[in-house]
Enzyme design. Sequence first.
Site, mmCIF file in Angstrom:
data_model
loop_
_atom_site.group_PDB
_atom_site.id
_atom_site.type_symbol
_atom_site.label_atom_id
_atom_site.label_comp_id
_atom_site.label_asym_id
_atom_site.label_seq_id
_atom_site.Cartn_x
_atom_site.Cartn_y
_atom_site.Cartn_z
ATOM 1 N N GLY A 155 0.843 -1.199 0.000
ATOM 2 C CA GLY A 155 0.000 0.000 0.000
ATOM 3 C C GLY A 155 0.876 1.245 0.000
ATOM 4 O O GLY A 155 2.013 1.226 -0.470
ATOM 5 N N ARG A 156 0.321 2.315 0.557
ATOM 6 C CA ARG A 156 1.061 3.578 0.558
ATOM 7 C C ARG A 156 2.426 3.453 1.226
ATOM 8 O O ARG A 156 3.444 3.909 0.689
ATOM 9 C CB ARG A 156 0.244 4.647 1.290
ATOM 10 C CG ARG A 156 -0.975 5.133 0.530
ATOM 11 C CD ARG A 156 -1.817 6.028 1.434
ATOM 12 N NE ARG A 156 -2.369 5.239 2.530
ATOM 13 C CZ ARG A 156 -3.624 4.833 2.605
ATOM 14 N NH1 ARG A 156 -4.473 5.175 1.678
ATOM 15 N NH2 ARG A 156 -4.040 4.094 3.612
ATOM 16 N N THR A 236 7.432 -2.434 10.917
ATOM 17 C CA THR A 236 6.886 -1.164 11.422
ATOM 18 C C THR A 236 5.364 -1.175 11.276
ATOM 19 O O THR A 236 4.739 -0.117 11.295
ATOM 20 C CB THR A 236 7.456 0.058 10.651
ATOM 21 O OG1 THR A 236 7.180 -0.115 9.259
ATOM 22 C CG2 THR A 236 8.941 0.218 10.860
ATOM 23 N N SER A 237 4.759 -2.382 11.122
ATOM 24 C CA SER A 237 3.306 -2.431 10.902
ATOM 25 C C SER A 237 2.580 -2.603 12.237
ATOM 26 O O SER A 237 2.272 -1.602 12.903
ATOM 27 C CB SER A 237 2.959 -3.527 9.897
ATOM 28 O OG SER A 237 3.322 -4.808 10.362
ATOM 29 N N ARG A 238 2.315 -3.838 12.618
ATOM 30 C CA ARG A 238 1.742 -4.128 13.928
ATOM 31 C C ARG A 238 2.444 -5.362 14.469
ATOM 32 O O ARG A 238 2.713 -6.317 13.727
ATOM 33 C CB ARG A 238 0.235 -4.397 13.827
ATOM 34 C CG ARG A 238 -0.622 -3.135 13.678
ATOM 35 C CD ARG A 238 -0.671 -2.313 14.968
ATOM 36 N NE ARG A 238 -1.531 -1.150 14.855
ATOM 37 C CZ ARG A 238 -1.142 0.062 14.487
ATOM 38 N NH1 ARG A 238 0.130 0.291 14.182
ATOM 39 N NH2 ARG A 238 -2.002 1.059 14.433
ATOM 40 N N GLU A 267 2.650 -4.750 23.255
ATOM 41 C CA GLU A 267 3.225 -3.459 23.660
ATOM 42 C C GLU A 267 2.596 -2.997 24.963
ATOM 43 O O GLU A 267 1.389 -3.155 25.131
ATOM 44 C CB GLU A 267 2.955 -2.413 22.561
ATOM 45 C CG GLU A 267 3.773 -2.666 21.330
ATOM 46 C CD GLU A 267 3.483 -1.660 20.214
ATOM 47 O OE1 GLU A 267 3.004 -0.547 20.489
ATOM 48 O OE2 GLU A 267 3.748 -2.003 19.062
ATOM 49 N N HIS A 285 7.745 2.039 18.967
ATOM 50 C CA HIS A 285 6.587 2.479 18.167
ATOM 51 C C HIS A 285 6.680 3.966 17.803
ATOM 52 O O HIS A 285 5.842 4.782 18.207
ATOM 53 C CB HIS A 285 5.261 2.168 18.888
ATOM 54 C CG HIS A 285 4.109 1.993 17.928
ATOM 55 N ND1 HIS A 285 3.073 1.116 18.143
ATOM 56 C CD2 HIS A 285 3.845 2.589 16.737
ATOM 57 C CE1 HIS A 285 2.212 1.182 17.127
ATOM 58 N NE2 HIS A 285 2.664 2.076 16.269
#
Length: 332
Positions: A155-156, A236-238, A267, A285
């Site tokens: 995606g972006r 760096t997503s989830r 987290e 994060h």
Amino acid sequence: MAEVLCTLPLPAPFEEMVRPRASLSVLGRIAPSAELAERLRAHPVDVLCPQLRDPITADLLDAGLPTLRCVSLYAVGYNNVDVDAATQRHIAVSNTPGVLTDATADCTLALLLAAARRICEGDAAARAGAFQGWEPDYMLGMELTGALLGVVGFGRIGQAVARRALGFGLRIAYSTDVEVSIDADIQGRVTELPIAELLSTADVISLHVPLTDATHHLIDERALRSMRSSSVLVNTSRGPVVDETALVRALREGWIAAAGLDVYENEPQLAPGLVECRNAVLSPHLGSATVATRAAMARLTAQNSLDAIDGRVPTNCVNPSAWEGGAPPAVS
Ligand code: GLV
Ligand code: GLV
């Protein structure tokens, strides 16, 4: 006047945008779900502005009825919101896409470079007095020029990472489960591969999928074992997209060479053993954590809230079908 509740205070220009149109309250901390529900029952609101650590469950949405019309999330990822439950209750859910793409892609490259070139491990050694001077074979890392970056989810953010990585001379392949439209400037410079092939051939894997049932533990023990032993994993997503316990074993036992992580399964806790892995670069994060990006997110969160108050489908609505039968009238 409309009522808006933020769980945490949001940066400017959120307040100055919302105050003329609504009475704004701020909880000021992340409250347990039951307490937030109680608050919504005691002080009904039209719009709730949570952030990514607030679980927005069906029960919480029920507590917001009948007034709650919009959950205006201060984040792009909305896995913490039960969107189906919101849609059933005709509550719009909005997020902040686009404005954090570049900051998150920058953070991804920072982790990629640091993990591939052992920058944090070297930093720790230098601080500990373990640096004995330059040596031909001291702390060698991965040559990025010519290496293959496998972007999972295109995606972006995935595309912004690819664009940056091309500048470092990486070759780019990607996998995606959804139809994507590839930006003109990188078209022809990126190749699609099935995920299994991407995992087994890439030198660096970077994750840019949303967290859903289908992507939970996408990178599990099997996936990690299929990766090259010289490879680097960046997330760096989830956090829950990676089985973090398996990742600790992979880092310890050398199934992969290194990891750069910005997000974690539970987290702010880290999986046992992760802290001891010197080949892991760990950031807390920080993907969207720049002053400009957080302000842009605040602006979108405010705009989405104002849209909802005025009876317009929020600009960045993730469930427009919630208001399919007609938007609620403007709050006077
Ligand atoms: C941050 O992780 C976000 O989803 O905005
Ligand atoms: C998130 O904004 C994405 O589309 O990657």
